[in-house]
Structure formats: structure tokens, C-alpha cells
Design a protein around this motif. Structure first.
Motif, PDB file in Angstrom:
ATOM      1  N   MET A   1       0.875  -1.314  -0.044  1.00  0.00           N
ATOM      2  CA  MET A   1       0.032   0.072  -0.119  1.00  0.00           C
ATOM      3  C   MET A   1       0.862   1.104   0.138  1.00  0.00           C
ATOM      4  O   MET A   1       1.762   1.228   0.677  1.00  0.00           O
ATOM      5  N   LYS A   2       0.372   2.203  -0.791  1.00  0.00           N
ATOM      6  CA  LYS A   2       1.182   3.432  -0.912  1.00  0.00           C
ATOM      7  C   LYS A   2       0.255   4.563  -0.827  1.00  0.00           C
ATOM      8  O   LYS A   2      -0.887   4.564  -1.140  1.00  0.00           O
ATOM      9  N   PHE A   3       0.964   5.670  -0.254  1.00  0.00           N
ATOM     10  CA  PHE A   3       0.044   6.842  -0.162  1.00  0.00           C
ATOM     11  C   PHE A   3       0.961   8.028  -0.848  1.00  0.00           C
ATOM     12  O   PHE A   3       2.053   8.108  -0.866  1.00  0.00           O
ATOM     13  N   VAL A   4      -0.142   8.914  -1.484  1.00  0.00           N
ATOM     14  CA  VAL A   4       0.381  10.131  -2.280  1.00  0.00           C
ATOM     15  C   VAL A   4      -0.390  11.190  -1.770  1.00  0.00           C
ATOM     16  O   VAL A   4      -1.600  11.222  -1.406  1.00  0.00           O
ATOM     17  N   SER A   5       0.330  12.400  -1.563  1.00  0.00           N
ATOM     18  CA  SER A   5      -0.233  13.531  -1.093  1.00  0.00           C
ATOM     19  C   SER A   5       0.441  14.703  -1.564  1.00  0.00           C
ATOM     20  O   SER A   5       1.539  14.940  -2.015  1.00  0.00           O
ATOM     21  N   SER A   6      -0.549  15.720  -1.740  1.00  0.00           N
ATOM     22  CA  SER A   6       0.037  16.840  -2.058  1.00  0.00           C
ATOM     23  C   SER A   6      -0.678  18.166  -1.785  1.00  0.00           C
ATOM     24  O   SER A   6      -1.953  17.846  -1.355  1.00  0.00           O
ATOM     25  N   VAL A 127      -5.102  13.669  -1.191  1.00  0.00           N
ATOM     26  CA  VAL A 127      -4.482  12.342  -0.678  1.00  0.00           C
ATOM     27  C   VAL A 127      -4.963  11.428  -1.026  1.00  0.00           C
ATOM     28  O   VAL A 127      -6.288  11.116  -1.403  1.00  0.00           O
ATOM     29  N   ALA A 128      -4.277  10.365  -1.747  1.00  0.00           N
ATOM     30  CA  ALA A 128      -4.546   9.097  -2.104  1.00  0.00           C
ATOM     31  C   ALA A 128      -3.892   7.822  -1.641  1.00  0.00           C
ATOM     32  O   ALA A 128      -2.809   8.052  -1.128  1.00  0.00           O
ATOM     33  N   ARG A 129      -4.694   6.767  -1.520  1.00  0.00           N
ATOM     34  CA  ARG A 129      -4.277   5.416  -1.216  1.00  0.00           C
ATOM     35  C   ARG A 129      -4.354   4.398  -2.215  1.00  0.00           C
ATOM     36  O   ARG A 129      -5.558   4.469  -2.888  1.00  0.00           O
ATOM     37  N   ILE A 130      -3.126   3.897  -2.507  1.00  0.00           N
ATOM     38  CA  ILE A 130      -2.911   3.229  -3.778  1.00  0.00           C
ATOM     39  C   ILE A 130      -2.823   1.522  -3.249  1.00  0.00           C
ATOM     40  O   ILE A 130      -1.466   1.555  -2.544  1.00  0.00           O
ATOM     41  N   SER A 147       1.508   2.995 -10.671  1.00  0.00           N
ATOM     42  CA  SER A 147       0.403   3.674 -10.252  1.00  0.00           C
ATOM     43  C   SER A 147       0.486   4.968  -9.652  1.00  0.00           C
ATOM     44  O   SER A 147      -0.048   6.061  -9.869  1.00  0.00           O
ATOM     45  N   VAL A 148       1.556   4.968  -8.656  1.00  0.00           N
ATOM     46  CA  VAL A 148       1.916   6.350  -8.019  1.00  0.00           C
ATOM     47  C   VAL A 148       2.412   7.115  -8.765  1.00  0.00           C
ATOM     48  O   VAL A 148       2.254   8.256  -8.857  1.00  0.00           O
ATOM     49  N   GLU A 149       3.233   6.640  -9.903  1.00  0.00           N
ATOM     50  CA  GLU A 149       3.709   7.638 -10.842  1.00  0.00           C
ATOM     51  C   GLU A 149       2.879   8.109 -11.686  1.00  0.00           C
ATOM     52  O   GLU A 149       2.947   9.463 -12.076  1.00  0.00           O
ATOM     53  N   ARG A 150       1.895   7.371 -12.252  1.00  0.00           N
ATOM     54  CA  ARG A 150       1.048   7.799 -13.095  1.00  0.00           C
ATOM     55  C   ARG A 150       0.137   8.903 -12.272  1.00  0.00           C
ATOM     56  O   ARG A 150      -0.439   9.942 -12.807  1.00  0.00           O
ATOM     57  N   PHE A 151      -0.282   8.369 -11.246  1.00  0.00           N
ATOM     58  CA  PHE A 151      -1.041   9.062 -10.263  1.00  0.00           C
ATOM     59  C   PHE A 151      -0.544  10.725 -10.099  1.00  0.00           C
ATOM     60  O   PHE A 151      -1.303  11.774 -10.318  1.00  0.00           O
ATOM     61  N   ARG A 152       0.808  10.538  -9.934  1.00  0.00           N
ATOM     62  CA  ARG A 152       1.286  12.057  -9.676  1.00  0.00           C
ATOM     63  C   ARG A 152       1.653  12.806 -11.096  1.00  0.00           C
ATOM     64  O   ARG A 152       1.221  13.902 -10.950  1.00  0.00           O
ATOM     65  N   GLN A 153       1.652  11.978 -12.179  1.00  0.00           N
ATOM     66  CA  GLN A 153       1.761  12.699 -13.404  1.00  0.00           C
ATOM     67  C   GLN A 153       0.302  13.284 -13.691  1.00  0.00           C
ATOM     68  O   GLN A 153       0.178  14.586 -14.187  1.00  0.00           O
TER      69      GLN A 153
END
Length: 184
Positions: A1-6, A127-130, A147-153
């Protein structure tokens, strides 16, 4: 599980940004979003909260190794439920993928709220949970990393696209129409 936030800020008041959010797609930067359909919209008569459920259709390239796993589709669907709270001055969008959710779960929460130090600006939090589901952890990691890289792009492109929408709409809205006034 990964988290992305900005987090970022838009140089427009919350009233303007929250009203413009409905016009975010289509835009020239986010060409992967091909359709947005409203499924449900209602206002709570007690709170004044506007709730909207939308289906977002996306089409974007997927790596060959992932296409082999998911069956060769480049079209995906996302369910978004938003709430506009006119009292708290928040626009909250919750979204999750409907396509490939047995393989990958992406849950995102975005909020737009007034910048309390400058009411002419709006703060955006994302905030996203992948999380990938596969038999092998190595495969899960590879899917999550992609998925994290695509999400950030897509998030960076989405911000640029929304900025262009805000600018175009600002040129058509009479000056002062969305002026934000402090209630404090």
C-alpha cells in the motif's frame, strides 16, 4: 500500500474555485478524461450541503505487462462523490476506481477550502491510497509503483488544466462576482 499527497494554492477565492470545479473537464491538459456523467445530485435541506455523484471515464495508455494482466483495456471508470458545504466553505471530492478494483484500489480525497491567511486564495489538499492485490508481493510493488507515478503525473497535469479553466472562466465572469469576504 502506498500513499500520495500534495497541497497547492489557487489564486482565486473559494467561491470561484468551487463553482469552477464543475467545469474542470474537459480541458486541453487532461485529454485522458473523455467523459463526466452526473449520476445523482441533491441538496440536504437542513445543512445546505450539495452532494453530487459522477462517473468519470478515462482513456490512457497502460504498459503492456499490465494490459496482459487486466485483459487489454485502456478505458477505465472512476466514481466520484463530492460535497459542497456552503457553511464550512469546503468542497470535498472522494473518488475510487471501478475498473480493475480487484487488482488495484485507488481511493482519493481532495479538498478545496479558503486560505485563512488570504481569502483571495483557495487551498487544495489531495491524499490518495493506492493498493495492489496480487499473489506475489513483487508484482504488487510493481503495480503500485507504476500507479503512484501515473497518479503524480495526472495530478500535475490536472492542476495545470484546472488553472487554465480558472483563467478562461475568470475572463468571462464579471469582476467582483466571486469576491470572497471574511466572515470572521
Amino acid at each position: 500500500m502506498k500513499f500520495v499527497s500534495s497541497q497547492c494554492s489557487f489564486d482565486y477565492p473559494w467561491n470561484y474555485v468551487s463553482a469552477s470545479a464543475w467545469k474542470k473537464y474537459p480541458n486541453e491538459m487532461s485529454s485522458h478524461v473523455v467523459a463526466v456523467d452526473v449520476l445523482r445530485r441533491e441538496v440536504n435541506p437542513e445543512t445546505g450541503i450539495l452532494t453530487t455523484e459522477r462517473l468519470i471515464t478515462c482513456r490512457q495508455p497502460i504498459p503492456r505487462w499490465l494490459l496482459a494482466i487486466v485483459g487489454g483495456r485502456d478505458t477505465s471508470y472512476v466514481r466520484e462523490v463530492s460535497e459542497v458545504d456552503p457553511v464550512k466553505k469546503t468542497l470535498t471530492l472522494r473518488s475510487c476506481n471501478l475498473t480493475m478494483n480487484h487488482l488495484l484500489s485507488v481511493n482519493e480525497i481532495c479538498t478545496y477550502s479558503p486560505d485563512t491567511s488570504d481569502f483571495s486564495k483557495t487551498v487544495f489538499n489531495q491524499v490518495a491510497r493506492i493498493e495492489a492485490y496480487a499473489t506475489f508481493q513483487r508484482l504488487c510493488n510493481k503495480i503500485e509503483d507504476w500507479s503512484v507515478e501515473r497518479f503524480r503525473q495526472n495530478a500535475a497535469i490536472g492542476k495545470l488544466g484546472f488553472e487554465s479553466v480558472l483563467q478562461k472562466l475568470a475572463n468571462t465572469v464579471p469582476e467582483g462576482m466571486f469576491k470572497e469576504v471574511s466572515t470572521a
